[in-house]
Design an enzyme around this catalytic site. Structure first.
Site, PDB file in Angstrom:
ATOM      1  N   ASP A 105       0.536  -1.084   0.092  1.00 14.61           N
ATOM      2  CA  ASP A 105       0.077   0.090  -0.011  1.00 14.61           C
ATOM      3  C   ASP A 105       0.784   1.394  -0.034  1.00 14.61           C
ATOM      4  OD1 ASP A 105      -2.480  -1.202  -0.185  1.00 14.61           O
ATOM      5  OD2 ASP A 105      -2.667  -1.575   1.950  1.00 14.61           O
ATOM      6  N   ASP A 166      -7.173  -4.576  -4.078  1.00 14.12           N
ATOM      7  CA  ASP A 166      -7.118  -3.487  -3.660  1.00 14.12           C
ATOM      8  C   ASP A 166      -5.527  -2.701  -4.296  1.00 14.12           C
ATOM      9  OD1 ASP A 166      -8.344  -5.145  -1.813  1.00 14.12           O
ATOM     10  OD2 ASP A 166      -7.988  -3.647  -0.187  1.00 14.12           O
TER      11      ASP A 166
END
Ligand code: GLY
Length: 383
Positions: A105, A166
Site C-alpha cells: 500500500d 485493492d
C-alpha cells in the site's frame, strides 16, 4: 454534462466542503487521521492502536489526509493546505527508516502525498520519496506468479502468495515512476499484475474476489479467500469499487482497451446490484440482517464511474454519470457537515467481520471530495 438540479446540488456540496475543511484542516494540522473518537480525529502518526508494525505510522491509509489537503489546495488556492499536506508527508519518512512495517500500500501512501506534491511544486525531496516507494512496490513483484505480493506475514500465517484486488490502486505509483524516469520496468510490472488479476480476480459476472492466493514458487492460483467480505465467494463492495476504479486507472495510464472493458464489466455488476435506495452494503452477498453498510465503497465506485463516463459515448455516459450522482447524493444525505465531527462521512465499515461498523474512515472523505471535484471538472488527478 450535469443536469440543472445536479449542478445546484454540486455547488452546495462544494460550499459545504470548503467551509468544513477550512476549520478541520486547522484543527488536525499536525495529525494523520484515520477515524474519529467522540467526533475528534485520531492520529496514526502518534498512536499505534494494535502495536503491529503495519499499524501506526505505517498504516496504509496515512496518505489520504495529505491527499485531501492537495485537493483542497487545488480547489481553493489556499496556501495553508499545501503547508499542512507537507507536514504529513514529512512524517511518513519514518516508515522508510522502519521499513519492516511497509507493504504493497505504498501507492496509497505516497501518491496522494509525495507524487501530488511533486506534480504541483516539483519539490525534489517529494520526487525522491515517491521513487523510493515505487522501488519498494516493484520489489514485491513475484516473477513466477506475475503478481505483486500484498501483505507481509500475518498472525494467521504465510502470505507470500497473497495478492488483493485493492492493489490495483497502488499500480499508478509504478506508472508514474516509469513516466517520470523513462524506465519501463515499473510499468511492465504494473501491467503484468493487472493482467494476472484480470484472470484471477474478476469473475465472469463482473464481481471480484478480495484475496487470491498464488503458489509463490511456481505461480498459479492455489485458492481464493473472502478477506474483508462476508465469506469466500461473496462480493465485498469496497473490493468491487477498488477493482472498478483500479482498472480504470490502468486504462488511463496505458490505454489498453481490456482494462477499460474490465472496469466497465465490474461497474455493470456494481450498478446492477445497487438497491433502489442507493445505500451500499458491506458485501453484495451478505445476509439480509444485520444491515451493514459502507459509504466508502459508494464514493470509490463513484470516482471510477465518473472516469468511465469521460471516455464513452454520449448515450452510455448518462448511465455511468447517473449511477455516480445517485451514489454521491445518497452519501451526502448521511454526511455530518457540522462541528460535531471532524469527519464528513459517518458510515464506513472496515470489513464485514469487524465488531465496529458505521464510523468515519479517512478515505471515505478523500474519495467523496475527489468525486465531487471530478464532477465539477476540477479534479487534481493524483493517481
Ligand atoms: N485496502 C484495504 C481496505 O480497503 O480496507
Amino acid at each position: 454534462m450535469l443536469q440543472t438540479k445536479d449542478q445546484q446540488w454540486l455547488r452546495d456540496v462544494i460550499d459545504r466542503l470548503t467551509v468544513k475543511m477550512d476549520w478541520v484542516s486547522e484543527k488536525s494540522r499536525h495529525k494523520i487521521p484515520y477515524t474519529t473518537v467522540d467526533g475528534t480525529h485520531d492520529d496514526r502518526a502518534a498512536h499505534n492502536p494494535s502495536g503491529d508494525v503495519a499499524d501506526g505510522i505505517n498504516w496504509w491509509t496515512n496518505g489520504f489526509w495529505g491527499g485531501m489537503m492537495w485537493l483542497m489546495h487545488h480547489e481553493t488556492g489556499r496556501e495553508e493546505y499545501k503547508t499542512i499536506a507537507a507536514i504529513s508527508e514529512e512524517m511518513l519518512d519514518r516508515c522508510f527508516e522502519e521499513f519492516y512495517g511497509l507493504h504493497h500500500d505504498v501507492g496509497f501512501m505516497w501518491l496522494p502525498t509525495s507524487v501530488a506534491n511533486y506534480r504541483v511544486t516539483k519539490n525534489p525531496a517529494s520526487r525522491r520519496r515517491a521513487l523510493h516507494a515505487a522501488n519498494l512496490l516493484a520489489g514485491r513483484f513475484n516473477l513466477a506468479g506475475g503478481f505483486i505480493r500484498a501483505w507481509n506475514d500475518l498472525e494467521e500465517g504465510d502470505t507470500r502468495g497473497w495478492a488483493i484486488i485493492d492493489c490495483m490502486l497502488n499500480l499508478p505509483l509504478l506508472y508514474w515512476a516509469s513516466e517520470e524516469t523513462g524506465d519501463a520496468r515499473f510499468k511492465q510490472i504494473a501491467m503484468k499484475h493487472a493482467d494476472t488479476a484480470m484472470d484471477a480476480f474478476v469473475r465472469p459476472d463482473g464481481s471480484v474476489h478480495h484475496i487470491v492466493e498464488f503458489d509463490p514458487e511456481y505461480g498459479g492460483v492455489v485458492r481464493t479467500h473472502g478477506g474483508q467480505g462476508y465469506e469466500e465467494g461473496s462480493s465485498w463492495t469496497r473490493g468491487q469499487a477498488w477493482g472498478l476504479y483500479g482498472y480504470m486507472m490502468s486504462f488511463i495510464h496505458t490505454r489498453k482497451d481490456e482494462y477499460l472493458q474490465t472496469a466497465k464489466r465490474i461497474s455493470h455488476y456494481f450498478v446492477a446490484n445497487m438497491a433502489e435506495h442507493g445505500v451500499i452494503p458491506v458485501d453484495f452477498r451478505q445476509p439480509a440482517e444485520p444491515r451493514l453498510e459502507d459509504d466508502t465503497a459508494a464514493v470509490i465506485a463513484a470516482c471510477g464511474l465518473i472516469e468511465i463516463a469521460k471516455v464513452v459515448g454520449e448515450y452510455e455516459q448518462r448511465l455511468y454519470l447517473d449511477a455516480a450522482i445517485k451514489l454521491l447524493r445518497v452519501v451526502d444525505e448521511r454526511c455530518d457537515w457540522s462541528h460535531a465531527s471532524d469527519a464528513i462521512l459517518q458510515r464506513g465499515s472496515a470489513s464485514y467481520h469487524t465488531k465496529a461498523h458505521h464510523h468515519p474512515i479517512i478515505y471515505g472523505d478523500y474519495y467523496f471530495m475527489e468525486a465531487v471535484f471530478k464532477l465539477k471538472g476540477n479534479d487534481l488527478y493524483l493517481w
